[in-house]
Structure formats: C-alpha cells, structure tokens
Design an enzyme around this catalytic site. Structure first.
Site, short mmCIF file in Angstrom:
data_model
loop_
_atom_site.label_atom_id
_atom_site.label_comp_id
_atom_site.label_asym_id
_atom_site.label_seq_id
_atom_site.Cartn_x
_atom_site.Cartn_y
_atom_site.Cartn_z
CB THR A 13 -0.90 0.00 1.26
OG1 THR A 13 -1.65 -1.20 1.28
CG2 THR A 13 -1.84 1.19 1.29
CE LYS A 104 3.85 1.32 11.20
NZ LYS A 104 2.54 1.62 10.73
CD GLU A 128 6.14 14.27 9.75
OE1 GLU A 128 6.88 15.26 9.82
OE2 GLU A 128 5.43 13.89 10.71
CB VAL A 131 4.74 9.32 14.27
CG1 VAL A 131 3.76 9.71 15.37
CG2 VAL A 131 5.93 8.57 14.85
N GLY A 186 -6.74 -1.00 3.67
CA GLY A 186 -5.28 -0.81 3.68
C GLY A 186 -4.78 -0.03 4.89
CE LYS A 204 1.86 4.38 13.72
NZ LYS A 204 0.45 4.12 13.40
N1 HSE Z 1 -1.52 0.23 10.78
C1 HSE Z 1 -1.19 1.60 11.01
C2 HSE Z 1 -2.40 2.30 11.60
C3 HSE Z 1 -0.78 2.23 9.71
O1 HSE Z 1 -3.51 1.75 11.50
O2 HSE Z 1 -2.26 3.38 12.16
C4 HSE Z 1 -0.20 3.62 9.84
O3 HSE Z 1 0.94 3.63 10.63
#
Ligand code: HSE
Length: 409
Positions: A13, A104, A128, A131, A186, A204
């Site tokens: 994605t 992350k 960037e 997070v 996604g 994060k």
């Molecule tokens: N799986 C993560 C979320 C994707 O749902 O926040 C973005 O970091």
C-alpha cells in the site's frame, strides 16, 4: 536539468502510493527541487505478481541490484519487519543515499543508530511517515517548536484502532467486522495484532518521545494495552455517560522521569480527541510557551502515508545533513501523581467500596464513574470481573456520593 534517482523498497500500500505520487506530483517536485525526481528501482518480494510499474524501472527482489545502480540518491523504505529493512538502510546510508522510512517498528528499534550513521555520512533521514500517517507532527515538533519546552504529549496514533472503535459505536459493527474493513481499506498492519494490541502505537510513542524530549522511557516500564477488551456493551454504556473510548498514548514527566502509557481511555466532549473519528489520528502537544496544540489528520492509508514520504523527500534533499533530534530538557508535569484523584469508568462493581472511592454517576446498571487516586483503585482494578478505564481531563459532575453510603449494584 539533473535528476534525483529514488529506489522504493516494497510495493505494498505505502510503496505503491509513493510511486504513484511521484508521478502525479512530478511538476510540483520539479518546481520545488529544481530537478526531476525519477523512480529508478523498486524492491519487491514476489516476481510473479502483476504490477503497474513502468518498463524503465528496475524491478528486483535482490537489494544488491539496487545498490549497484550507477546513480542512487534516495532510498524510501516501506517494507514489513525490522532486521532486513534496517540492514538495507544502513547499506544505503553507507552508499551516500538519503533515507526515508515508514517503518515504525524498525525505526523505534534502530532509529537512533541510523540517524547517527547518517550524520557521519552527511546524509539525511526522513521518518515523518512513521508516526500519525499524513499529519506532519515530527516536522512540527522538530522545526516549529524548537524553543518551547514540551511537557506532555497525547496522541491517537493507530488509525486502525480508532477506525474499529468508531465503527463499533456508530454502525454497531462487531470488532471482527470493523477490523476486516480496516484491513480491506489498507489501514491495518500485515499482522493486525500490532494494531489492536497497541504495539504499533507503542513504537510510534517511543519515536515521538525521542523527538519531543530527546529521550524515551524504559520500554519495560510502559503500560501497553490494546483495544481487544472493548466490547459494544462498554461502548454503549460509556456513550450514555457522554464518553467515548479512544486508544491514546501519553508521555509526560513525573518526578523528573519520562513516563508513557498506551491504552484505551475515555474522553468527554470537552477533550480535543472526542471528535477524532474513523482512521483519523490526532496529537496534542502541551508546552510552556504556546500552551496546547492539537494536530489532526488521516493516520493511515495509501495517500496520507505517501504525503508524509513525499514531503520528506523534499526535506532530505534540502537538508544535506541529518539533523540532531530536538532536546528541550525536562519540565516537570506532576499533575497525575499516584495520590492525585482522577476519574474512572468502571464495569462490574458489585460490592460496597471504601469512602476513598467517590461515585460520580451510577445511572447505567453495571457501570459507574468513580473519582479516585490510582493507588486507591488498584485492588479493585485487579479483580477479574472488574474493568477500569481512565477518563482524561475533568468531567462535569452529575452527582457525587461516596460508596460508603451508596452501594453499587
Ligand atoms: N496500521 C497503522 C495504523 C498504519 O492503523 O495506524 C499507519 O501507521
């Protein structure tokens, strides 16, 4: 006009979003950078899979092929796992490339080392996209809050969890139905356990902590809980009290030490996170000069993440050297020490409670709101049949009676 050559590691994605955005925003990139940006290579896992990639791009499953390219300026990493991506990025830096990552888990573990290596090699690191998806929170803290001393950060940092909680409340969906939809959109990680058990938000949080405070708490001391214990029944009862569940990460300084917690909490409509719904993320920064700032935006998905990476692409090109994380020194914020009273949303209390615990509201059978210091609540929270969730901030008291005189049924 010279050209900036980019390799993209991964074509899921995020990788595909970056590839498509480099093409759709070619003119803007050329205007800002004064150079054409070209995707020279893409690292993929499965050679058989059909992909919509231009014929002049090297598509390979061997990273060494990419390193051998005659010109390579930037490596964008968007793959799963932590050790291979770490190795690929180290090699990229040593080859003299700027690096950009959306990973992350890898960056929480190896970010400090990569930044040091980048500094030694005179290249930049963009992260960037690690997070809060498309929200430019890292650049905001690093470059726009340089003098402010941050003393607290709160964030909804996992789009999947926030999406699931919203769908369960608004559309009365089951946890499984909402998770499936997050995966189809996604938003979710390859292994959604990372999303729903709070690991993704935890990584994060550690990255944000380094940016805002120049350090991070001991990982073992961070309380981490996901959203798997949140039922529709809990969500509905909370709503009757005017409260919403949010999965929130909080970092602050208590008694001179950094403390972090990542778990479901409740907020009322006075809290800036109350209306943060669906895949949205939000970060609330509290600092000494400006006070409180809330940044909000899409936290996951193809183009929000691509947006963060494309803006990083400009950042790394314009900043030749890796910049050192902002360090502010610690400003104490000891408002929620053990003895300080907080509000709690509690399910499953069936007995009389001591007078240290004040019942604020018990109008929904089986659920109540208590005001208590954490230390006085621990024995209750440890009971198997009882669930306790903190409520952030002040709540308006509907009525206030102690359980000395009122039994909760
Ligand atoms: N799986 C993560 C979320 C994707 O749902 O926040 C973005 O970091």
């Amino acid at each position: 006009m010279s050209v900036i050559k980019v390799a993209i590691l991964g074509f899921g994605t995020v990788g595909e979003g970056v590839y498509r955005t480099i093409h759709s925003h070619a003119e803007e990139l050329k205007t800002v950078l004064g150079k054409k940006v070209e995707v020279a290579a893409i690292l993929i896992r499965n050679q058989e899979k059909q992909r919509n990639i231009s014929g002049d791009v090297l598509v390979t499953s061997d990273f060494e092929d990419i390193l051998k390219l005659p010109q390579l300026d930037i490596v964008v990493e968007a793959i799963v796992g932590k050790e291979s991506p770490h190795l690929f990025l180290k090699k990229s830096i040593e080859r003299g490339c700027h690096i950009i990552t959306a990973n992350k888990e890898m960056f929480a573990h190896h970010g400090a080392e990569l930044q040091k290596l980048a500094e030694e090699n005179g290249v930049s690191v963009g992260f960037e996209a690690t997070v809060a998806g498309g929200i430019p929170v890292i650049q905001t803290i690093r470059h726009l809050l340089k003098v402010n001393r941050v003393h607290q950060l709160q964030g909804i940092l996992n789009g999947t969890s926030n999406f699931i909680l919203t769908e369960m409340r608004e559309k009365k969906q089951s946890f499984a139905e909402a998770l499936l939809q997050a995966q189809q959109n996604g938003f979710a990680e390859a292994d959604p356990t990372n999303d729903v058990e709070g690991f993704d938000a935890f990584y994060k949080t550690m990255i944000l902590s380094r940016i805002a405070f120049g350090d991070e708490p001991n990982w073992e001391d961070v309380e981490r809980q996901g959203i798997t214990a949140i039922t529709r029944e809990l969500i509905e009862a909370a709503e009757t009290y005017g409260l919403r569940f949010k999965h929130v990460a909080q970092i602050n300084i208590k008694e001179g030490e950094l403390k972090a917690v990542v778990k479901p909490v409740l907020v009322n409509q006075d809290h800036p996170f109350y209306h943060v719904e669906g895949v949205q993320n939000a970060v609330n920064v509290r600092s000494d000069i400006v006070g409180g700032i809330t940044l909000q935006g899409p936290g996951a998905g193809m183009f929000p993440t691509a947006s963060a990476i494309i803006e990083d692409l400009v950042f790394v090109c314009q900043n030749k050297l890796a910049d050192v994380p902002k360090t502010t020194g610690f400003v104490s914020d000891d408002k929620t020490l053990q003895g300080e009273q907080e509000y709690w949303f509690v399910q499953g209390v069936t007995e009389k409670l001591p007078k240290e615990l004040t019942v604020v509201d018990q109008s929904v059978a089986g659920f109540c709101i208590l005001k208590a210091a954490k230390k006085d609540l621990i024995w209750l929270a440890n009971k198997e049949e009882v669930l306790c969730f903190p409520i952030l901030g002040e709540i308006k008291l509907i009525k206030e009676e102690t359980l000395d005189s009122v039994a909760v049924s």
